[in-house]
Design an enzyme around this catalytic site. Sequence first.
Site, PDB file in Angstrom:
ATOM      1  CG  ASP A 171      -2.267 -12.269  -1.187  1.00 49.74           C
ATOM      2  OD1 ASP A 171      -2.796 -11.246  -1.655  1.00 49.74           O
ATOM      3  OD2 ASP A 171      -2.775 -12.945  -0.280  1.00 49.74           O
TER       4      ASP A 171
ATOM      5  CG  HIS B  80     -11.422 -14.099   1.458  1.00 53.40           C
ATOM      6  ND1 HIS B  80     -11.727 -13.378   0.342  1.00 53.40           N
ATOM      7  CD2 HIS B  80     -10.075 -14.294   1.424  1.00 53.40           C
ATOM      8  CE1 HIS B  80     -10.616 -13.137  -0.342  1.00 53.40           C
ATOM      9  NE2 HIS B  80      -9.601 -13.688   0.289  1.00 53.40           N
TER      10      HIS B  80
ATOM     11  CB  THR C 296      -9.677  -3.199  -0.628  1.00 52.30           C
ATOM     12  OG1 THR C 296      -9.244  -4.554  -0.499  1.00 52.30           O
ATOM     13  CG2 THR C 296     -10.783  -2.898   0.369  1.00 52.30           C
TER      14      THR C 296
ATOM     15  CG  HIS D  14      -2.044  -1.045   1.047  1.00 46.01           C
ATOM     16  ND1 HIS D  14      -2.798  -1.512   2.097  1.00 46.01           N
ATOM     17  CD2 HIS D  14      -2.500  -1.717  -0.042  1.00 46.01           C
ATOM     18  CE1 HIS D  14      -3.662  -2.417   1.659  1.00 46.01           C
ATOM     19  NE2 HIS D  14      -3.490  -2.559   0.362  1.00 46.01           N
TER      20      HIS D  14
ATOM     21  CD  GLU E 202      -7.803 -16.527   4.546  1.00 46.85           C
ATOM     22  OE1 GLU E 202      -8.561 -15.534   4.648  1.00 46.85           O
ATOM     23  OE2 GLU E 202      -6.669 -16.454   4.048  1.00 46.85           O
TER      24      GLU E 202
HETATM   25  C1  6MZ Z   1      -8.131 -12.413   3.378  1.00 49.72           C
HETATM   26  C2  6MZ Z   1      -6.749 -11.163   2.042  1.00 49.72           C
HETATM   27  C3  6MZ Z   1      -5.845 -12.234   1.922  1.00 49.72           C
HETATM   28  O1  6MZ Z   1      -7.175  -5.268  -1.832  1.00 49.72           O
HETATM   29  O2  6MZ Z   1      -5.222  -3.819  -1.317  1.00 49.72           O
HETATM   30  N1  6MZ Z   1      -6.238 -10.136   1.337  1.00 49.72           N
HETATM   31  N2  6MZ Z   1      -7.877 -11.249   2.755  1.00 49.72           N
HETATM   32  N3  6MZ Z   1      -7.321 -13.484   3.323  1.00 49.72           N
HETATM   33  C4  6MZ Z   1      -6.161 -13.443   2.615  1.00 49.72           C
HETATM   34  N4  6MZ Z   1      -5.341 -14.531   2.651  1.00 49.72           N
HETATM   35  C5  6MZ Z   1      -3.939 -14.493   2.839  1.00 49.72           C
HETATM   36  N5  6MZ Z   1      -4.841 -11.854   1.123  1.00 49.72           N
HETATM   37  C6  6MZ Z   1      -5.098 -10.572   0.774  1.00 49.72           C
HETATM   38  O3  6MZ Z   1      -4.915  -6.311  -1.629  1.00 49.72           O
HETATM   39  C7  6MZ Z   1      -4.509  -6.545  -0.303  1.00 49.72           C
HETATM   40  C8  6MZ Z   1      -5.724  -6.870   0.532  1.00 49.72           C
HETATM   41  O4  6MZ Z   1      -6.334  -8.103   0.127  1.00 49.72           O
HETATM   42  C9  6MZ Z   1      -6.875  -8.796   1.238  1.00 49.72           C
HETATM   43  C10 6MZ Z   1      -6.548  -7.960   2.485  1.00 49.72           C
HETATM   44  O5  6MZ Z   1      -7.658  -7.156   2.802  1.00 49.72           O
HETATM   45  C11 6MZ Z   1      -5.379  -7.111   2.013  1.00 49.72           C
HETATM   46  O6  6MZ Z   1      -5.259  -5.886   2.717  1.00 49.72           O
HETATM   47  P1  6MZ Z   1      -5.723  -5.007  -2.097  1.00 49.72           P
HETATM   48  O7  6MZ Z   1      -5.405  -4.917  -3.547  1.00 49.72           O
END
Ligand code: 6MZ
Length: 342
Positions: free
Chosen positions: A278, A194, A98, A65, A197
């Site tokens: 990710d 989601h 997001t 970010h 998890e």
């Molecule tokens: C839940 C996840 C995640 O949105 O800023 N994010 N949420 N579980 C996961 N498993 C590991 N991995 C990523 O991308 C980053 C955001 O994606 C979500 C989280 O809210 C994280 O801040 P963006 O593009």
Amino acid sequence: MDVVSENNFCFALPKIELHAHLNGSLSDKILRILGCREEDVQDYQCASVDQRNLDDTFKKFGIAHKATYCPEAVYIATKNVIEEFSQENVIYLELRTTPRYEVGMSSETYVESVVRGIQDTKNHMMVKLILSLNRQHSIEKCQNHLDLILKMRSKYPDIIQGIDLSGNPIHGSFNELKYLFEKARKAGLSTTIHCGEIENSEEIKEVLAFKPDRLGHACYIHPNYNGCEKNWYQLKELKIPTEICLSSNVITGTCDYENHHVQEWIKDDLPFSLNTDDKGVFKTSLTQEFQYAMKFLNLSSSELWRISMNAIEHSFANSEEKSFLKSKLVDWKNKNLHFFTK
Ligand code: 6MZ
């Protein structure tokens, strides 16, 4: 097939990515393009399986970010992530992110910058956008984001196809935000949540009752994986496609590659896709996830081809787009039959 042929197959196979968070997908190369400090680049990637902690993983997104703090950086990040997926033969990508504001960048400008990045890489492959609500945000903030998402959806109906619930699962609750997902669904957006998890059978039950179009992760649904019989039975009835992210689950400590919950999906013939989640943070690629599926789940080339085919059906593309993608996959198989002979 020997390992080299298996790896070649996983790379060459036209693949479908349905679960990729933009700010989790920045490779070290992209972080450097964005001017990230070297120590942040190293810190961002928690590729080590010793890490094994979901909570720590969430701290990594702050690094991304910081790197995507302005419209131009968001645009460059989006374009580069798409190009990297395209270079490993991903033919369809659903990127999710997001809405976020920073000094000098409104949430609307943020989304516009991502859309611009997608529009400018149209030649590479088909890309759709899923906008996420973060369960850590206040209800008021999520409500504002939903208003923005609906506005953006009317402006870019061919690109913005879905809404997601993500964020650190130890915070917030699906139930409090459910009404926003109902609104989104009424407005024609597809939904993916989601789910499971962490161990939380009560919330899993609520998510299943909402019947989203897809589920993310679903680690703790099956009773063999600290879930409960009733929820698993319900999933078997509903057959909601699950977005499986092998490395993400292993690195955040929910399971091992050899003993991953997807084995239960395979046993019960339930629909699932393979995804990266990710790819930057977990230092992976969709090719590598397919290689792991061959190695640890003993899936054959025909089965992996079928996973790509099924993922097209699970996607939020329209029926014409799905037919186009399916024919691409069939053509590829016909030209690469050597991968399918034992
Ligand atoms: C839940 C996840 C995640 O949105 O800023 N994010 N949420 N579980 C996961 N498993 C590991 N991995 C990523 O991308 C980053 C955001 O994606 C979500 C989280 O809210 C994280 O801040 P963006 O593009």
